[in-house]
Scaffold this active site. Structure first.
Site, PDB file in Angstrom:
ATOM      1  N   GLY A  76       0.762  -1.241   0.000  1.00  0.00           N
ATOM      2  CA  GLY A  76       0.000   0.000   0.000  1.00  0.00           C
ATOM      3  C   GLY A  76       0.791   1.288   0.000  1.00  0.00           C
ATOM      4  O   GLY A  76       0.208   2.366   0.105  1.00  0.00           O
ATOM      5  N   TRP A  78       2.372   2.925  -2.420  1.00  0.00           N
ATOM      6  CA  TRP A  78       2.011   3.824  -3.520  1.00  0.00           C
ATOM      7  C   TRP A  78       0.598   4.364  -3.346  1.00  0.00           C
ATOM      8  O   TRP A  78       0.332   5.522  -3.664  1.00  0.00           O
ATOM      9  CB  TRP A  78       2.154   3.090  -4.860  1.00  0.00           C
ATOM     10  CG  TRP A  78       3.557   3.105  -5.387  1.00  0.00           C
ATOM     11  CD1 TRP A  78       4.710   3.083  -4.657  1.00  0.00           C
ATOM     12  CD2 TRP A  78       3.962   3.168  -6.754  1.00  0.00           C
ATOM     13  NE1 TRP A  78       5.802   3.114  -5.474  1.00  0.00           N
ATOM     14  CE2 TRP A  78       5.372   3.160  -6.774  1.00  0.00           C
ATOM     15  CE3 TRP A  78       3.267   3.191  -7.960  1.00  0.00           C
ATOM     16  CZ2 TRP A  78       6.102   3.202  -7.963  1.00  0.00           C
ATOM     17  CZ3 TRP A  78       4.000   3.230  -9.152  1.00  0.00           C
ATOM     18  CH2 TRP A  78       5.397   3.243  -9.151  1.00  0.00           C
ATOM     19  N   ASP A  99      -5.497  -5.643  -5.791  1.00  0.00           N
ATOM     20  CA  ASP A  99      -4.474  -6.661  -5.545  1.00  0.00           C
ATOM     21  C   ASP A  99      -5.144  -8.015  -5.324  1.00  0.00           C
ATOM     22  O   ASP A  99      -6.298  -8.080  -4.871  1.00  0.00           O
ATOM     23  CB  ASP A  99      -3.614  -6.299  -4.330  1.00  0.00           C
ATOM     24  CG  ASP A  99      -2.239  -6.952  -4.389  1.00  0.00           C
ATOM     25  OD1 ASP A  99      -1.241  -6.216  -4.557  1.00  0.00           O
ATOM     26  OD2 ASP A  99      -2.148  -8.190  -4.287  1.00  0.00           O
ATOM     27  N   ASP A 115      -8.239 -10.037  -9.498  1.00  0.00           N
ATOM     28  CA  ASP A 115      -7.193 -10.183 -10.509  1.00  0.00           C
ATOM     29  C   ASP A 115      -7.473  -9.188 -11.627  1.00  0.00           C
ATOM     30  O   ASP A 115      -8.500  -9.286 -12.308  1.00  0.00           O
ATOM     31  CB  ASP A 115      -7.208 -11.615 -11.045  1.00  0.00           C
ATOM     32  CG  ASP A 115      -6.090 -11.900 -12.037  1.00  0.00           C
ATOM     33  OD1 ASP A 115      -5.389 -10.950 -12.441  1.00  0.00           O
ATOM     34  OD2 ASP A 115      -5.924 -13.080 -12.408  1.00  0.00           O
ATOM     35  N   ASP A 139       3.408  -0.934  -9.563  1.00  0.00           N
ATOM     36  CA  ASP A 139       4.738  -1.243  -9.025  1.00  0.00           C
ATOM     37  C   ASP A 139       4.898  -2.759  -8.901  1.00  0.00           C
ATOM     38  O   ASP A 139       5.667  -3.250  -8.088  1.00  0.00           O
ATOM     39  CB  ASP A 139       4.918  -0.570  -7.655  1.00  0.00           C
ATOM     40  CG  ASP A 139       6.377  -0.553  -7.211  1.00  0.00           C
ATOM     41  OD1 ASP A 139       7.260  -0.427  -8.080  1.00  0.00           O
ATOM     42  OD2 ASP A 139       6.638  -0.674  -5.995  1.00  0.00           O
ATOM     43  N   LYS A 179       6.629  -0.297 -13.193  1.00  0.00           N
ATOM     44  CA  LYS A 179       7.989  -0.784 -12.963  1.00  0.00           C
ATOM     45  C   LYS A 179       8.402  -1.737 -14.074  1.00  0.00           C
ATOM     46  O   LYS A 179       7.650  -2.624 -14.459  1.00  0.00           O
ATOM     47  CB  LYS A 179       8.073  -1.496 -11.617  1.00  0.00           C
ATOM     48  CG  LYS A 179       9.437  -2.122 -11.360  1.00  0.00           C
ATOM     49  CD  LYS A 179       9.712  -2.335  -9.898  1.00  0.00           C
ATOM     50  CE  LYS A 179       8.763  -3.302  -9.233  1.00  0.00           C
ATOM     51  NZ  LYS A 179       9.066  -3.437  -7.794  1.00  0.00           N
TER      52      LYS A 179
END
EC number: 2.1.1.166
Length: 238
Positions: A76, A78, A99, A115, A139, A179
């Site tokens: 959490g 971000w 998530d 998902d 990320d 990322k």
């Protein structure tokens, strides 16, 4: 304890019992990482929060009142940064964290345990947030196997999936941040992003460990119409 090259005291973990070398090195790195200590002092859930802070301080895409979705949000860090910057706690902005894992509540953040690859995920997000969003953050890192080429393909594949999700839910002019890891495997990803966004660049925050190939792809100015199947679309310059 010994001092490192900056003059800070460095903690060394002595081998104890069944502690593996890799675990020992990870623990030493955590104990000696100034961003880990700073995150605890600032009440942030992960050191990764500073990476988003640095990127946004330079490019200013997390504006008060906008809508943000954070993919692979746990634990959490971000989401905390996004919520503060868009004013989610007082209702000015909106943040939805997604998530597969459970995540403790963050004030101002709506959480969806699902998902994002599921066919119905974009529609569920749009329903939760009441329309399309301004920023999609990711990320996430793919699970690795230890086989370099396989891992690179997995990592790039995950970012490509996140980018496709972003194109489904972003408003025109929106921003996508994800990322990636430095390798030649992401060339196709960058080419596609340049078709869908006005500006695409790679960013390496100072808080990203120097010995890591980690960096972030920043795509700004979503064109509004995904060009996934248009191989002849003109490419924008970064």
């Amino acid at each position: 304890m010994a001092k490192d090259t900056t003059g800070r005291l460095r903690v060394t973990v002595k081998s104890a019992g069944r502690l593996k070398l890799s675990s020992k090195l990870w623990l030493e790195r955590q104990l000696n990482d100034p961003y880990v200590a700073q995150a605890k002092r600032d009440g942030l859930r992960s050191r990764a929060a500073y990476k988003l802070i640095e990127i946004d301080d330079k490019y200013h895409f997390l504006k008060p009142g906008i809508a943000v979705v954070d993919l692979g949000a746990a634990p959490g860090g971000w989401s905390q940064v996004a919520a503060k910057r868009v004013g989610a706690a007082d209702g000015r902005g909106k943040v939805v964290a997604i998530d597969l894992l459970e995540m403790p509540e963050i004030v101002g953040v709506d959480f969806a345990q699902l998902d994002f690859l599921h066919a119905e995920a974009p529609a569920k997000l749009l329903s939760m947030i009441g329309g399309k969003v301004d920023v999609v953050l990711s990320d996430m890192a793919a699970n690795t196997t230890g086989h370099r080429k396989t891992d690179q393909l997995r990592i790039v594949g995950l970012v490509e999936d996140a980018a496709a999700f972003a194109c489904d839910v972003l408003k025109p002019g929106g921003t996508f941040v994800a990322k990636v890891f430095q390798s030649g495997a992401d060339a196709t990803l960058v080419t596609q992003l340049k078709r869908d966004f006005v500006t695409v660049k790679h960013v390496k925050p100072a808080s990203s460990r120097k010995d890591s190939s980690e960096r972030y792809v920043l795509a700004m100015g979503f064109r509004g119409v995904p060009t996934t199947h248009d191989a002849d679309a003109p490419m924008a310059t970064s």
